[in-house]
Every structure is written in structure tokens, then in C-alpha cells.
Scaffold this active site. Structure first.
Site, PDB file in Angstrom:
ATOM      1  N   HIS A  21       3.423   3.476  12.649  1.00  0.00           N
ATOM      2  CA  HIS A  21       2.464   4.467  13.167  1.00  0.00           C
ATOM      3  C   HIS A  21       3.037   5.267  14.340  1.00  0.00           C
ATOM      4  O   HIS A  21       2.342   6.147  14.857  1.00  0.00           O
ATOM      5  CB  HIS A  21       1.142   3.813  13.616  1.00  0.00           C
ATOM      6  CG  HIS A  21       0.470   3.002  12.558  1.00  0.00           C
ATOM      7  ND1 HIS A  21      -0.805   2.533  12.690  1.00  0.00           N
ATOM      8  CD2 HIS A  21       0.889   2.579  11.351  1.00  0.00           C
ATOM      9  CE1 HIS A  21      -1.137   1.828  11.605  1.00  0.00           C
ATOM     10  NE2 HIS A  21      -0.118   1.857  10.783  1.00  0.00           N
TER      11      HIS A  21
ATOM     12  N   GLU B 219      -4.961   1.628   2.671  1.00  0.00           N
ATOM     13  CA  GLU B 219      -4.918   0.442   3.519  1.00  0.00           C
ATOM     14  C   GLU B 219      -5.116   0.810   4.976  1.00  0.00           C
ATOM     15  O   GLU B 219      -5.550  -0.005   5.779  1.00  0.00           O
ATOM     16  CB  GLU B 219      -3.581  -0.284   3.347  1.00  0.00           C
ATOM     17  CG  GLU B 219      -3.508  -1.662   3.997  1.00  0.00           C
ATOM     18  CD  GLU B 219      -2.989  -1.667   5.437  1.00  0.00           C
ATOM     19  OE1 GLU B 219      -3.084  -2.706   6.099  1.00  0.00           O
ATOM     20  OE2 GLU B 219      -2.491  -0.602   5.911  1.00  0.00           O
ATOM     21  N   GLU B 220      -4.768   2.055   5.343  1.00  0.00           N
ATOM     22  CA  GLU B 220      -4.715   2.430   6.762  1.00  0.00           C
ATOM     23  C   GLU B 220      -6.052   2.893   7.312  1.00  0.00           C
ATOM     24  O   GLU B 220      -6.143   3.295   8.467  1.00  0.00           O
ATOM     25  CB  GLU B 220      -3.676   3.539   6.981  1.00  0.00           C
ATOM     26  CG  GLU B 220      -2.235   3.136   6.633  1.00  0.00           C
ATOM     27  CD  GLU B 220      -1.633   2.151   7.643  1.00  0.00           C
ATOM     28  OE1 GLU B 220      -2.347   1.705   8.554  1.00  0.00           O
ATOM     29  OE2 GLU B 220      -0.443   1.829   7.498  1.00  0.00           O
TER      30      GLU B 220
ATOM     31  N   ASP C  59      -0.274   4.356   0.960  1.00  0.00           N
ATOM     32  CA  ASP C  59      -0.705   5.390   1.910  1.00  0.00           C
ATOM     33  C   ASP C  59      -0.001   5.200   3.252  1.00  0.00           C
ATOM     34  O   ASP C  59       0.584   4.150   3.528  1.00  0.00           O
ATOM     35  CB  ASP C  59      -2.226   5.363   2.113  1.00  0.00           C
ATOM     36  CG  ASP C  59      -2.737   4.042   2.674  1.00  0.00           C
ATOM     37  OD1 ASP C  59      -2.213   2.979   2.281  1.00  0.00           O
ATOM     38  OD2 ASP C  59      -3.661   4.065   3.506  1.00  0.00           O
TER      39      ASP C  59
ATOM     40  N   ASP D 289       6.214   1.718   7.569  1.00  0.00           N
ATOM     41  CA  ASP D 289       4.900   1.250   7.118  1.00  0.00           C
ATOM     42  C   ASP D 289       4.399   2.115   5.984  1.00  0.00           C
ATOM     43  O   ASP D 289       3.721   3.114   6.212  1.00  0.00           O
ATOM     44  CB  ASP D 289       3.934   1.265   8.299  1.00  0.00           C
ATOM     45  CG  ASP D 289       2.641   0.529   8.020  1.00  0.00           C
ATOM     46  OD1 ASP D 289       2.534  -0.105   6.972  1.00  0.00           O
ATOM     47  OD2 ASP D 289       1.736   0.600   8.860  1.00  0.00           O
TER      48      ASP D 289
ATOM     49  N   GLU E 281       4.632  -5.687   3.653  1.00  0.00           N
ATOM     50  CA  GLU E 281       4.444  -5.029   4.957  1.00  0.00           C
ATOM     51  C   GLU E 281       5.676  -5.284   5.835  1.00  0.00           C
ATOM     52  O   GLU E 281       6.354  -6.294   5.671  1.00  0.00           O
ATOM     53  CB  GLU E 281       3.203  -5.604   5.656  1.00  0.00           C
ATOM     54  CG  GLU E 281       1.891  -5.217   5.018  1.00  0.00           C
ATOM     55  CD  GLU E 281       1.315  -3.911   5.583  1.00  0.00           C
ATOM     56  OE1 GLU E 281       2.011  -3.223   6.356  1.00  0.00           O
ATOM     57  OE2 GLU E 281       0.166  -3.590   5.227  1.00  0.00           O
TER      58      GLU E 281
ATOM     59  N   HIS F 139       0.847  -1.198   0.000  1.00  0.00           N
ATOM     60  CA  HIS F 139       0.000   0.000   0.000  1.00  0.00           C
ATOM     61  C   HIS F 139       0.881   1.246   0.000  1.00  0.00           C
ATOM     62  O   HIS F 139       1.982   1.232   0.563  1.00  0.00           O
ATOM     63  CB  HIS F 139      -0.967  -0.001   1.185  1.00  0.00           C
ATOM     64  CG  HIS F 139      -0.354   0.073   2.545  1.00  0.00           C
ATOM     65  ND1 HIS F 139       0.013   1.270   3.128  1.00  0.00           N
ATOM     66  CD2 HIS F 139      -0.037  -0.894   3.446  1.00  0.00           C
ATOM     67  CE1 HIS F 139       0.512   1.025   4.334  1.00  0.00           C
ATOM     68  NE2 HIS F 139       0.498  -0.285   4.552  1.00  0.00           N
TER      69      HIS F 139
END
Lengths: 368, 368
Positions: A345, A142-143, A86, A112, A171, A84
């Protein structure tokens, strides 16, 4: 980088350019520095599409801010590499642009998962004659809520673009292979009583007190560890919510315990819910949201070749990830990518640059 | 009743007139038919004040919509008779005006507690030479938040109007004497854990699971029955609320159980809270709102005379009532009035008219 004149294009492209010939760390930093918080991925999708279009061995498709690039070399096997594009939002004091501090790259996306995206782009550019046909999936959103997920949308609208014998989701896994993922379901366990004034509780029946037996079963519950395709999945059954009571002077007639069962990918939702009902036999149990996990499929030939070529540790994936979307299409899938998932994150998101280099090298061993 | 010309009065009096010479059932119906939902008692307070003012043996005081009438005969003892004049709201299809069905009077207030108000007015009118000095308290806003309560206001602003050796609150008791009342306190019992992703609960600690031990103690708790002044009070310790959990995929780090302890009037709030802390030893316990109960004081001479004169059953009062306001002023107090308390506030609120007659006769035996 030299500045490029903006094309006369209705899309608000930023014109940012990605140099796929740069080393993987430089490319990761460049990708991170094109901010792409969920639902704001257009500039990065533009840059990825623009970088891939000149590559003659790839057919490039754009769908929203999701970009798919495929070889069509008639190989016996097709491998999907997916990531992903994003990120979660930046920190209050923005953790971009990226900073290099000693041997680590700091900033949003360094874990990430823009390192994984950089590895994918490097492979796409370098491996013009891959040992297997390749599909590269760069997807959006995805988030956030799953209904926006670009991979989920493609699975519904263009499943042929996801087709393959094996999929690798890049990932962060700290450079290990993480196979499959657990399923998850939520259920409500309800106790019912009879309301009464709390000065005369003997005229009613306390539903919260009855919920004590539900919690006792949860506390006594011994979650199993289940081996699937050689990986050990640690199941879990836990309360994630409890509520009861309507007033400070009323014996409550209802108490609801919400439980979350994380189950090994040897079972489906129906089997998992049957287990939850068994655990709470005698109580009223209703199923909430649920989604199956994914078997790692590591015993399949395509997966075995991947594991043999990489020579890195193989672990189970504890959380639910998008590999389950491939699993739902019948495609075995694993997670493999640079970065410590515990730093995803986080305000201090950062990654040793060696992990980018190692991940690229590992995939080259497999695919070149 | 003959219509009466309205006085040139700034208050919006309805001019409704109460005939204290009517029998107690007729008077109850008339009082019920002057609607007086909490905070709308002016018309009824006007009618009560107007009915009492002509009685030469009484000094009448008005405070808001609360009316006090007192004899000053120099008797050895002073007895307070008290009753609230408000009701809960009417039913959707209004349960007023009152209806007589066979031997019962139906309608809002027939139980809670306009029969008691009628008995008070009858005694006020009939007993001009009472055996004890009498104080009649007709007060507003008992059915709503305690800060509006007319009796509570007088206790703060004019405690001399409440002075007496013994008080009878004419709340419905089915014609029995109900002595004192239990105290009540609320407390929060808190468990704390460590948040974690519910796919990896072993990285955290589940506060809801820990609350199971709180509920187990509540379930195992055996409430005591405590005799105070000859009456048995059934204590109770019950959960009235529970909450925990912040999201469906997070191991909760906090769970709060709200308990309500109804305690016999042999102890005060401090002693009651110490008991709750003892029950939940090892847990974090914080005190919420609390109010002491009232000892029945039935061993005091004034109370014994009352019990002997009435010759009706004597029971403990389970719930908290305004008798505690007298108790807080050092005045022993009991509940005694017509009507089944289980029918209070109900859609089918109704009372056998014989209970009005019996209550009036009983008080006449004592006071005349």
C-alpha cells in the site's frame, strides 16, 4: 506482445493477454500493468481466465471477477493456492506501469500481491502432474469492505470450490511462512456519572474521571504471548477510541472507551470477550464487531510436508487475514508469498525480483 | 386592566400596560405574562419604558430592548440595580400564563428573573427620594450567547450608564446575598503517540493510554476553597470532554482532554492558567476560552451598608454571572433576588410569593 483482435463479446474486455510461459518477474510486471483497483478487476480476471482456459489439466470456473481453476487427478490430498487480484488505488502520480530499477520491480501490486498471483499462474501452467490435487483461487475485492470479498462470497455460495486439506494464501510475507492469524474484537467500556454544572461538580459525578481507571487497567495490562501449533502469537489489548463530554460547562455523565483485543487463535470470540470482561471487571462492557483468527495447523501432515519442502522460516501472522476464511471452513491455512508486507500500500511499493523467483521455486519443490 | 388604544407607532408594540402600583406578586405575574424569550423582548421593554417614563424623578434611556432609568439627586453614592428581562423558551405545553397555586406563583420567569424585575420596578416607582442615587438597568439577552447581552453592549458603548459605587443583580438567590462569582477557563491537555496497526501496537505508542495519567491527576486533584472578602469559593477542576482515536484498527496518536477550571476571584486568567499548567506539568496544555470572575467586594462601605440593612445570609456565588461585567468596570456587585436558582429554566419553575414580598421589603429597608 502481438495484438489480438477483440472478440465479439458483451463484456468490455481489454483483450490484454498474459503469457504464462514468460519468467515469473516478467509475468508479475504484466499482471501489475493490468490495473485492477478493487471493484475494477474485470480486465485482469478476463486475462487470467483466458490464460487458464487452454490448460487441459484444469477445470476453470468464473464467478463475478473471481476465477477458480482445479485439477481432478484423484490425489490423496488437495491443496488450495489463493490470491486476491485487486490492489489499493494508485498513487497521485500513478505508480504504474511497473519499472525495473536494479534488482527490484517497482509499482502498485508488486508486493500486494501480484507477485503471488504470478507464482500461482506459473505453477498452474507448469505443474501439469502435481503431487497433490490443486485448486487455484484468483479472487476479487480483498482490499475493501469484507462484504465484497470474492473469497468470502465463494465460501458462502460455493464452499465446495474452496474444499481442500491445506491452503496457502500468497500474501506477501517476505518469503517466510506465516501461520494462522489472530482474532480481533472491539468492545466498549462505559463509565456513567451524573451530569451537573461544572461550577458545582460536587452535585454530579464525572464519568470521564472514572474512565481514568479504565485507562490505568489498559496501561497496566500485560498482553500474553501464546503458543499455538508451535507459533508464538503476541496478543494486544489497546484503546482505539475514547469519547465523553457534551458541553464545556457540564460535568459529563458518560464516557466510552473503545478497546480492540487482538487474540491468539487458541480462543474464540466468546472466550476472548470473557477475557475482556474480566480485565474490565466492575465496568459496563459491551461487545462490538468481532471475528475469530485462524490456527496455523502446522502440526497437520499436509502443513508439515509444506514446511519441510520449502525450508523457509516459519512465523506467526500478527494481523487478521483471509486465512481465517479457510479456518472457518475447517481448512488449515498459511500465508506465504514474495514481498515485504511493510511496503504494501506504500507509495514506494517494490519487491526484489529474486523473491518472485524463490517463491516459485519453493512451491515447485513442494508440488512438482 | 382597561384596554388602551394603540398609538400610531412604527414599533409593533403590544400595548400591554404594567401597573407599578399593584403589589409585587401581581406585578411579577403581569411581567411574566408578557412573553419575552431571548431576542423577543420588545413588548416587555416597551411596557417597562412606558411605565417608567411618567416618573418625574427618573431619566429614562432606551437602547435596543434595554431600558435604563436613573435618579440624579447628587447623593454621595450611586447604586445600580440590574436585571435581565428575557427568559429561556417556554415548555412544550406552554408554562404561561402564570398560575397561582397556594402560596406559589408558577410559570416561566417566576424564578429567572421576573420577580427581581418586578421588585426593581416597585422600588423605581415607590422610592422617589432614595438614600442613594439609583440606576435601574433592565437588559435583554442574558440567556443566550454573550455577544447579544444588553448589559455587555452597554458596558462597551455607554459605560457611563453603568457607573456606580455598588451593583445588585436581582438574579434568584433564594433571598440570600450571593457575592461575586468564580472565573472560568477551559484548557486542552494533549497527549501524543505514534500511530500503528492495532494488531502490532508495539510498533506505535498509544496516546489514549497516556491520557490515563491526565485523568489520574484530575481524580487525585483536591480543589481548594479560597476565602475572598469573607466568602468561601469552592474551586473546581474537571474534565468536560475527551476525544481520541481515528479508526477501530489504529493505535491512536492523539488524545485531547478538555478541562474546565472554575477559580476563585482572588486570581485572574493568567494566574489560573499557570495553575492548570502546573497541575498538568509535563503535558502539552493550551488555553481555550476564559473569563475572570468577580470579587464580592463585601468589605467596601457601600456593600457593608447593604448587608447590614438586609440582614439576610451572605453566600459566595458558585457560577459565573453578569456581576463579573460590573467587576470588570471596577464596580463591586452581588446577586440578590427572589426564587430558588435550582428551579430556574425548569419545567416546574415556581416561586413562593413571600420571597417577592421579602425582597422588596429588604431593598426598601436599604434605599428608602
Amino acid at each position: 506482445m502481438p495484438s489480438t483482435p477483440l472478440p465479439a463479446d458483451p463484456t468490455p474486455a481489454t483483450g490484454q493477454v498474459l503469457d504464462l510461459g514468460a519468467d515469473v518477474t516478467t509475468l508479475t510486471a504484466a499482471i501489475c500493468d493490468i490495473e485492477s483497483v478493487s471493484q475494477d478487476e474485470e480486465a485482469l480476471a478476463d486475462a487470467i481466465e483466458a490464460a487458464l482456459l487452454p490448460l487441459a489439466h484444469l477445470d476453470v470456473t468464473r464467478d463475478g471477477n473471481t476465477v477458480v481453476a482445479r485439477t481432478s487427478l484423484g490425489r490423496d490430498e488437495r491443496v488450495v493456492l489463493a490470491g486476491h487480484i485487486d490492489t489499493v488505488p494508485l498513487t497521485a502520480v500513478p505508480n504504474l506501469p511497473t519499472r525495473r530499477v536494479d534488482d527490484e520491480l517497482w509499482g502498485r501490486g508488486t508486493v500486494d500481491m501480484k507477485g503471488g498471483v504470478a507464482v500461482m499462474l506459473r505453477i498452474a501452467a507448469e505443474v501439469t502432474e502435481p503431487s497433490r490435487d490443486l485448486t487455484f483461487l484468483f479472487y476479487e475485492c480483498e482490499e475493501i469492505d469484507g462484504r465484497f470479498n470474492g473469497l468470502g462470497r465463494l465460501a458462502d455460495t460455493s464452499p465446495e470450490l474452496l474444499a481442500g486439506d491445506f491452503a496457502v494464501l500468497l500474501e506477501p510475507t517476505n518469503g517466510a511462512i506465516e501461520g494462522g492469524c489472530k482474532g480481533t474484537l472491539r468492545a466498549e467500556v462505559v463509565t456513567k456519572g451524573v451530569a451537573a454544572h461544572s461550577a458545582r461538580p460536587w452535585k454530579g459525578h464525572n464519568a470521564i474521571h472514572d474512565a481514568g481507571a479504565v485507562l490505568t487497567r489498559l496501561t497496566a495490562y500485560e498482553a500474553e504471548t501464546i503458543t499455538v501449533d508451535g507459533l508464538d502469537y503476541n496478543e494486544a489489548l489497546q484503546a482505539v477510541g475514547i469519547s465523553g463530554g457534551i458541553a464545556g460547562n457540564v460535568i459529563p455523565d458518560l464516557c466510552t472507551v473503545t478497546v480492540n483485543y487482538r487474540y491468539a487463535p487458541d480462543k474464540n470470540v466468546d472466550e476472548a470477550f470473557a477475557h475482556v470482561r474480566h480485565v474490565f471487571d466492575g465496568f459496563e462492557v459491551t461487545l462490538g464487531d468481532a471475528v475469530d483468527g485462524a490456527r496455523p495447523g502446522l502440526l497437520l501432515p499436509a502443513a508439515k510436508a509444506f514446511i519441510d519442502a520449502l525450508g523457509v522460516p516459519v512465523n506467526p501472522k500478527e494481523g487478521w487475514t483471509d486465512v481465517a476464511r479457510f479456518s472457518a471452513l475447517g481448512i488449515p491455512a498459511v500465508n506465504f508469498g514474495p514481498g515485504d508486507p511493510n511496503l504494501a500500500h506504500m507509495d514506494d511499493e517494490r519487491c526484489p525480483v529474486q523473491q518472485y523467483v524463490d517463491a516459485e521455486a519453493a512451491l515447485l519443490r513442494w508440488l512438482a
